[in-house]
Design an enzyme around this catalytic site. Structure first.
Site, short mmCIF file in Angstrom:
data_model
loop_
_atom_site.label_atom_id
_atom_site.label_comp_id
_atom_site.label_asym_id
_atom_site.label_seq_id
_atom_site.Cartn_x
_atom_site.Cartn_y
_atom_site.Cartn_z
CE LYS A 92 -4.53 -0.98 0.20
NZ LYS A 92 -5.54 -0.31 -0.62
CB SER B 222 -1.27 -8.01 -0.89
OG SER B 222 -2.21 -8.65 -0.03
#
Length: 537
Positions: free
Chosen positions: A60, A316
């Protein structure tokens, strides 16, 4: 989904933004690593894109920094507002500290503590943290109010071209790191920023490579939206995969995914837990639930599709709360279809327990719970390690062949989450009960060997065992031994050969499991219990 008429969008412009994204001022080009253990099991090359190795343990920071570094002086002076379930918040916090921009970050109260603490650590004095609501959507609504009050710039976690371009650099890296044949790339999906950026990049440069989005079955807003051809708002979202718990996807991400994504897959909690374990076995890293989503989808794809090409799963994030690990370990075996869970009913009569153990054979037992509660029937909760669904069905058939009633609870959420821990309680039938703990070396068949040795004239009234992956197995056993026979029982323990401890006077046992009126008293009038010495074993 490519059959849907594409919506107007300048893919070339987005690709240019991806190529120009300034993510490497804070991010690294993460490794694309082979997963040899899992690949060997699946029979095809599996590669993991290790975004869990970033400084914030998530991808992110790419999108957040790329958005904030493009702010002009006036925008920077007004500060930024962001809403996040955790990982985007860390990216915004890191960018705020590096760029000297004040940030107000709103997170749901359900955000894992590890992510909340990381936001404070990365942002320092530049970040004001607000906790409110139960999901990302709740936090987003609160952040919108803060933005209106302060006139700050909203840094969206997914529905922003600069954010999407920042995340899209992952797709660019995958193609650079693996220039050879590639069948598919699997991407975890919440609001769709990562999927939109990766899909747009890969389809622009290597259109033959499939891009497949993966969502938790209880947070599948993108899958439902693509199926409906319009954005769908979920009433509720599951919180296990908190990083992708989004009720409504973005307008821009939806349009891009509708144009470029080949397929969406849904996976359940057990499959996610199994994928977390797979990642750990190949990398010794612990992914968070959302971080393992893509690999869970990859495994589902292999199970349902042919082919033998290389597959990539984006890991992720790794912002896992430590106290979640016990749940993950508990559910991973079932998610991999390596554990079958049964409730088996056997007669409370001589020989039935031995027949039950013989039916289990040399299967590795993962859990065994029993508490005497009925004069005629014994109800046993048992977990067994299996290799396939066929083996699970064969074991159930073997129980039925012995005239044992069996209930397959492997896919039963209530049983797996709650009931397995609630078997027991006080019993008026447990007279003369002694409570012992035993230890034995943990190896295949060890529990069955132990059970075979527990075959004197005394009845088993309580049994609890759970395989925790340690070197030694630990068992709690209740055995009904009349006072006159206890010297003989002590002699039996001496020959058993297992370390043991008498917990019959343990205060918690006496409070929760033992009825003080059951020792050395006759059975209640009208009892149909079989006389001592002729029951169960």
């Amino acid at each position: 989904m490519n059959a849907v008429a594409p919506l107007p969008d300048d893919t070339a412009d987005l690709l240019a933004q991806i190529l120009a994204a300034r993510v490497y001022e804070v991010a690294q080009a993460s490794a694309l690593e082979a997963a040899p253990l899992l690949g060997g099991r699946l029979g095809r090359p599996v590669l993991l894109k290790r975004e869990d190795q970033q400084s914030v343990f998530s991808f992110k920071l790419r999108g957040a920094y790329n958005r904030m570094v493009q702010l002009d002086a006036a925008q920077r002076a007004r500060g930024v507002v962001a809403a996040s379930a955790g990982n985007h918040a860390q990216g915004v916090a890191l960018a705020a500290a590096k760029l000297g921009i004040r940030a107000t970050i709103v997170m749901p109260v359900t955000a894992p503590r590890v992510k909340v603490d990381a936001v404070r650590r990365f942002g320092g004095a530049m970040v004001e943290l607000v906790l409110t609501g139960d999901s990302y959507s709740d936090a987003q609504a609160a952040a919108a109010r803060w933005q209106a009050e302060r006139g700050a710039v909203f840094v969206h976690p997914f529905d922003d071209p600069a954010v999407i371009a920042g995340q899209g650099t992952i797709g660019l890296e995958i193609l650079r790191q693996h220039p050879g044949p590639l069948e598919a790339v699997f991407v975890p999906v919440g609001g769709g920023g990562l999927l939109a950026g990766v899909a747009a990049c890969i389809k622009a440069l290597r259109p033959e490579v499939k891009v497949i989005g993966v969502q938790a079955a209880d947070s599948d807003a993108m899958a439902r939206s693509l199926e409906a051809g319009r954005r769908i708002t979920l009433d509720e979202v599951g919180l296990f995969a908190d990083g992708t718990a989004v009720k409504r996807v973005g307008a821009l991400t939806f349009a891009l995914c509708r144009q470029h994504v080949d397929m969406m897959l849904r996976v359940d909690t057990d499959a996610i837990c199994a994928a977390i374990r797979d990642i750990h076995q190949d990398t010794r890293s612990v992914a968070e639930p959302s971080g393992a989503l893509a690999l869970a989808g990859l495994k589902h794809y292999v199970a349902t599709h042919g082919g033998g090409g290389a597959l990539v799963a984006i890991v992720s994030g790794a912002n896992m709360n430590f106290d979640r690990l016990r749940f993950v370990a508990e559910r991973a075996e079932v998610g991999e279809q390596r554990e079958a869970v049964f409730a088996v009913t056997i007669p409370e009569e001589r020989g039935s327990f031995r027949r039950f153990c013989a039916t289990l054979g040399r299967h590795d037992i993962t859990e065994f719970n029993y508490r005497i509660g009925n004069a005629r029937l014994a109800h046993i909760f048992v977990g067994v390690r299996i290799a396939s669904r066929d083996e699970r069905e064969a074991l159930a058939a073997a129980f039925r062949a012995q005239q044992f009633d069996v209930l397959d609870l492997t896919d039963d959420e209530l049983a797996k989450l709650h009931l397995r821990h609630m078997i027991g309680g006080r019993s008026v039938l447990a007279r003369n009960e002694l409570l012992y703990r035993f230890e034995f070396p943990e190896r295949p068949g060890a529990l069955t060997d132990f059970l075979a040795k527990l075959h004197p004239d005394w009845n088993i009234s309580l049994f609890h065992y759970r395989n925790h992956g340690a070197d030694h197995g630990r068992i709690l056993v209740g055995i009904q031994v009349p006072a006159a026979e206890r010297p003989l029982f002590q002699s039996f323990l001496a020959t058993l050969g297992y370390p043991h401890r008498n917990d019959s006077e343990h205060p918690a046992y006496r409070l929760l499991l033992r009825d003080g009126a059951v020792d050395d008293v006759p059975f209640p009038p009208g009892s149909t219990d079989i006389p001592h010495g002729d029951r169960q074993i």
